[in-house]
Design an enzyme around this catalytic site. Structure first.
Site, short mmCIF file in Angstrom:
data_model
loop_
_atom_site.label_atom_id
_atom_site.label_comp_id
_atom_site.label_asym_id
_atom_site.label_seq_id
_atom_site.Cartn_x
_atom_site.Cartn_y
_atom_site.Cartn_z
N ASP A 1 23.47 66.69 57.51
CA ASP A 1 22.25 67.08 57.95
C ASP A 1 22.15 67.27 59.49
O ASP A 1 22.92 66.36 60.19
CB ASP A 1 20.90 66.43 57.23
N1 URA Z 1 22.55 62.61 52.20
C1 URA Z 1 21.73 63.21 52.97
O1 URA Z 1 20.63 63.22 52.58
N2 URA Z 1 21.96 63.87 54.27
C2 URA Z 1 23.24 63.66 54.60
O2 URA Z 1 23.42 64.16 55.78
C3 URA Z 1 24.20 63.02 53.86
C4 URA Z 1 23.88 62.61 52.73
#
Ligand code: URA
Length: 230
Positions: A103
């Site tokens: 993310d």
């Molecule tokens: N899980 C999440 O919620 N975000 C990420 O970036 C990776 C795994």
């Protein structure tokens, strides 16, 4: 392989820049300037030089990046900065893409490659490649929460696969996953009425985030680290 394609595949030039260098006689094949971009070479047996530098063919590129906050895991985006913005233009030309997504506000280990098949393989839960994430949660994670998270929680119609959770303190721990659904860890913590406030990926299979890389820095994978894609 065409001579201009060879230069492009190494990230030495775009197709048109490569054509220009070739026509200018800067590219030698076995010591002889070949001035036509479509000249056919065998990358395994011919010796190619560009302005005197011997070029070695490598089919795929693998890069480890320490992702900072604020970058999206995409190759291009109209509004946002992407993880590809952090590598040299020469490497970007090789058709790199992020192998899996983090993310925008998640930090840490991202692998960039142009090996589509290899990436597909390591990302498939079938191959059980483990990824470890450090997290900090808003509220304490109880033993019952750990059990629930480890055996699988419902994240909006999807039951997560078994995973491992190791708590380091009440609100800080490490979670090991073999899959990567959209916002998976954030949604898993929401499923136990909690919230992620910090998330960082620290390993991807046998590859550990190199502690000498500052946020935003990158390096090529070593041959040992590349093994995971083979
Ligand atoms: N899980 C999440 O919620 N975000 C990420 O970036 C990776 C795994």
């Amino acid at each position: 392989m065409r001579l201009d394609k060879f230069l492009t595949s190494l990230g030495k030039a775009t197709r048109s820049e490569g054509g220009k260098l070739i026509r200018q006689g800067k590219v030698l094949v076995n010591g002889i300037a070949q001035k036509s971009p479509d000249f056919k070479i065998d990358p395994d047996s011919d010796t190619i030089t560009l302005s005197g530098e011997v070029l070695t063919y490598k089919k795929y590129t693998y890069i480890m990046l320490n992702k900072p906050e604020g970058y999206v895991s995409a190759t291009d985006d109209e509004k946002e900065k992407t993880v590809l913005d952090l590598v040299d233009p020469q490497d970007r030309r090789r058709g790199l893409f992020p192998c899996g997504r983090l993310d925008k506000n998640t930090l840490g280990l991202v692998i960039l490659t142009n090996d589509g098949d290899g990436a597909h393989r390591v990302l498939s839960p079938k191959h059980h490649v483990e990824k470890i994430y450090k997290f900090i949660s808003r509220d304490p994670v109880s033993e019952n929460d750990v059990k629930a998270l480890e055996s699988g929680v419902d994240i909006g119609g999807y039951l997560t696969k078994p995973c491992r959770v190791k708590m380091i303190s009440e609100c800080e721990g490490e979670i090991t996953l073999i899959e990567g659904k959209y916002h998976q860890i954030k949604r898993m913590l929401e499923a136990v009425n909690n919230k992620i406030v910090y998330l960082e990926r620290i390993t991807f299979g046998n590859i550990q985030l190199d502690p000498s890389l500052k946020r935003g820095e990158w390096r090529y994978l070593t041959p040992d680290e590349e093994e995971i894609f083979k």
